[in-house]
Design an enzyme around this catalytic site. Sequence first.
Site, PDB file in Angstrom:
ATOM      1  N   HIS A 189       0.833  -1.203   0.000  1.00 58.51           N
ATOM      2  CA  HIS A 189       0.000   0.000   0.000  1.00 58.51           C
ATOM      3  C   HIS A 189       0.869   1.255   0.000  1.00 58.51           C
ATOM      4  O   HIS A 189       1.833   1.312   0.753  1.00 58.51           O
ATOM      5  CB  HIS A 189      -0.924  -0.004   1.229  1.00 58.51           C
ATOM      6  CG  HIS A 189      -1.647  -1.296   1.403  1.00 58.51           C
ATOM      7  ND1 HIS A 189      -1.432  -2.115   2.497  1.00 58.51           N
ATOM      8  CD2 HIS A 189      -2.526  -1.935   0.604  1.00 58.51           C
ATOM      9  CE1 HIS A 189      -2.182  -3.198   2.365  1.00 58.51           C
ATOM     10  NE2 HIS A 189      -2.845  -3.116   1.228  1.00 58.51           N
ATOM     11  N   LYS A 642       0.921  14.488   7.170  1.00 59.94           N
ATOM     12  CA  LYS A 642      -0.519  14.751   7.329  1.00 59.94           C
ATOM     13  C   LYS A 642      -0.782  15.547   8.607  1.00 59.94           C
ATOM     14  O   LYS A 642      -1.687  16.380   8.666  1.00 59.94           O
ATOM     15  CB  LYS A 642      -1.257  13.413   7.365  1.00 59.94           C
ATOM     16  CG  LYS A 642      -2.770  13.511   7.542  1.00 59.94           C
ATOM     17  CD  LYS A 642      -3.406  12.169   7.246  1.00 59.94           C
ATOM     18  CE  LYS A 642      -4.846  12.115   7.745  1.00 59.94           C
ATOM     19  NZ  LYS A 642      -4.967  11.662   9.120  1.00 59.94           N
TER      20      LYS A 642
END
Length: 1001
Positions: A189, A642
């Site tokens: 991922h 983030k």
Amino acid sequence: MTELDNFSMLEASKQVPDRKESSQILADHMSGRLLQKRLELVEDLWETVVRSECPLEQVERLLRLKQLSNSSGIVGEEQTNQINEIVELIKEMDLAEAISAARAFSLYFQLVNILEQRIEEDSYLESISRGQEEKINTSIDPFAPPLASQTAPATFSELFDRLRRLNVPPGQLEELLREMDIRLVFTAHPTEIVRHTVRHKQRRVASLLQQLQSDEVFSLSERDNLRLQLEEEIRLWWRTDELHQFKPTVLDEVDYALHYFQQVLFDAMPQLRRRICSALSQSYPDIDVPQEAFCTFGSWVGSDRDGNPSVTPEITWRTACYQRKLMLDRYMHSVQELRNQLSISMQWSQVSTQLLESLEMDRVRFPHIYEERAARYRLEPYRLKLSYTLERLKFTQQRNQELSEAGWATTIERTNVSNNPDEDLHYCSIDEFRRDLELIRNSLVATNLSCEQLDTLLTQVHIFAFSLASLDIRQESTRHSEAIDELTRYLNLPKSYIEMTEDEKVIWLMDELQTLRPLIPSAVQWSKSTEETFAVFRMLDRLQKEFGSRICRSYVISMSHTVSDLLEVLLLAKEYGLVDISSESSDLLVIPLFETVEDLQHAPSVMEELFQSEIYLKLLPRVGEKSQPLQELMLGYSDSNKDSGFLSSNWEIHQAQIALQNLASSHGVALRLFHGRGGSVGRGGGPAYQAILAQPSGTLKGRIKITEQGEVLASKYSLPELALYNLETVTTAVLQNSLVTNQWDATPSWNELMTRLAVRSRQHYRALVHDNPDLVAFFQEVTPIEEISKLQISSRPARRKTGAKDLSSLRAIPWVFGWTQSRFLLPSWFGVGTALEEELKSDPDHIELLRMLNQRWPFFRMLISKVEMTLSKVDLEVAYHYMTSLGSHENREAFNCIFEIISNEYKLTRRLVLEITGKPKLLSADPALQLSVDLRNRTIVPLGFLQVALLCRLRDQNRQPPMSETLLTEGDIGRTYSRSELLRGALLTINGIAAGMRNTG
């Protein structure tokens, strides 16, 4: 004298331009021209296929869309008219045509990707040739810039030549080569968005393109035939579904990742060794590359269970067995090939006594092989030895199959035993297999013979062993604390684990670590979560006993915050036999993953407390000639970005590395830093060479571990020369960073400036992302985040918590993916401009200082380079269309305010980046990259508008009551269609934009 005065003197001293730099600039220009030339063929092929597969009226609209998107450089009213015409053309399409258009543009970008990969491959081969010529013709340049400042990738030959000219002692280089430990860890991922089936067709197209565009002389008929084959292959590709019809299983992801080992890496790694040996012999002829592998591989695919309930102990067990099967298959094939080659007869060559003695032992162990082969190979001892070796591999494969079928929880008795009950017929370890091969090699060398095929196999054995890649277990820290809390409640302790303070937890965990009695009672019905946590450790113990510790020794703890997070895992490992306190040994390397800015800042204090514990230090593995304890630490780029934005995240990671290395050195601990870099800039991605050179001096020391994300595997490892280029790039960067000190890292005033920039950038980023109450709604409505979650490309959920809609539960990958699709790319640059502007407001003269940093400090240059590249991909015209079309009416005013903030920050960042680089346009210093990005930016515009049109209709449908799934085929895109068909169209545009942007998240 000021820093700027020093800088001016340095600049004035550069009387001679650096040859490597000049050659690279020339190569970039050549690559750009080559792309333009070869692009003509690709566009012609694309148009031919589209015309043959689509109705004429659709083709004309499609070509008009592409023509409009190719009109670069227009502004003002003309640009508005162009956008309006694109929108009107899309409105004329029915859903079937819109889907065809999305597929056509997606096909175009993937053809361009193939083309660029081939050009990169050709450029790499050219750089090897060019480097050898320049080495012969170039005298030493005393005025060349410091090697640490060179950020253009170097070949082995170029690097070793430069090191020699810089008087790097042979002993220093030799010691580093002995200690060098590069580990590349494949992850699933973010997942590769292209189907495996389509990838296969792309490789076929790439091969045919390479033949057609090569310098090889073909007759006219041969060229015509190649052209026809290409058209046929692309048409077959066109008629293949690009979308995954089912969500992939974890084992599907395992199969996909291992494909690159089977097709490319297994054969590429021996070539890499030959290249480094050859280059070393030219500049440092007295140094030999150690036989031990300096570059190995790891994998999270099938073992990363953080937030993925599909990764069970059984899945990890089957993954290990599957990897072992692939290696055994390859080794059996190689041994058969060797047996065919080594037909040496004892009549014409001597054989070592050791080999003859081993043949006698093999005769007793495998009497049936002796009966079958002895007469045929009576005078051919190497063939006979390899027959025995092949038989042992077959028994090893048989044992592996039995273990795979039985599962991890079932004990399988040893069945492959010889006449001696203490002797196994199968190989119990890779060392046994390697000793057999070395026995053959030593015998050949003793008689003045060599065998490249055997040397290749030995290199593969050193690198891949039987495991192919080491599996890293990863789990989130709270899973361990919750399991231990349930245990303490069952044991009825005065305080449950969760009720303890951090100090109380550490004391209790340390006491239990040193207690010999078992802590976890058997035959207790634990909760499902706790049972699975315990089962992972039981499976690990079984896996290591069967396959050796190399198969799975690393345990990564995500969201590590405290000392207790590491001790919890050590305690569970001790309970299940992976840690033995009495013998001070551990078969598990516990690796904290520090992800948020706060955790990065606290990491040194956490490790300081652990390093002060004699018990902890004794459980660390030993490395190097000094037998130092080794601590591996993982640094998270995704969540820290983030959390605090691009600039702040990168600076906190940079600072953490320095602090952790200083701490480790003070305790006599060797440090291996594990960089969790993503494919996109917003998750730590970017050119590997530049990123490695930007690491603080003294932190690598030849050791590094890096994630290779699923989405970038194809771009790095799909072709042999591309793989070699990437591997050589990483290796030379590690050597360069480790050997050549970068003096600028230790400049206090620069560090202070970067700290100010990081704080200001973080404040501006968090004010928008975390403090603005409308940002979550903006992201949900204006980007295709909800539709992205419906792509069947990953076994892992997009959110950590099911049903949650807040940003904290959203993974970093879809966070970046959503902003990329809508052309904001916000995580990769937002906050940088404001930080720079505020610094310059406090002292306008600092613009010269920032320019100096960009020229002399690899870390700062890396930051600016990444921001520049990202800014070049931002398209606020398209982004504005997403906002105005997809944003709800009630949020219009709030969304306009957010867009204005983003737009102003973009303009500010762009202006200041250009001021710092001194360039008139973004990427103007890299013509090849500029051409590629410009081509993609222009051609991707219609896909964005198509996506918006489909999302508008799909979301309107989703707001309506359930209706028939019947598709109405007449009318434009605004008419009524089924949800499933509209979703399919939207997903196809997501695929196409991902291909055009060359990444997902």
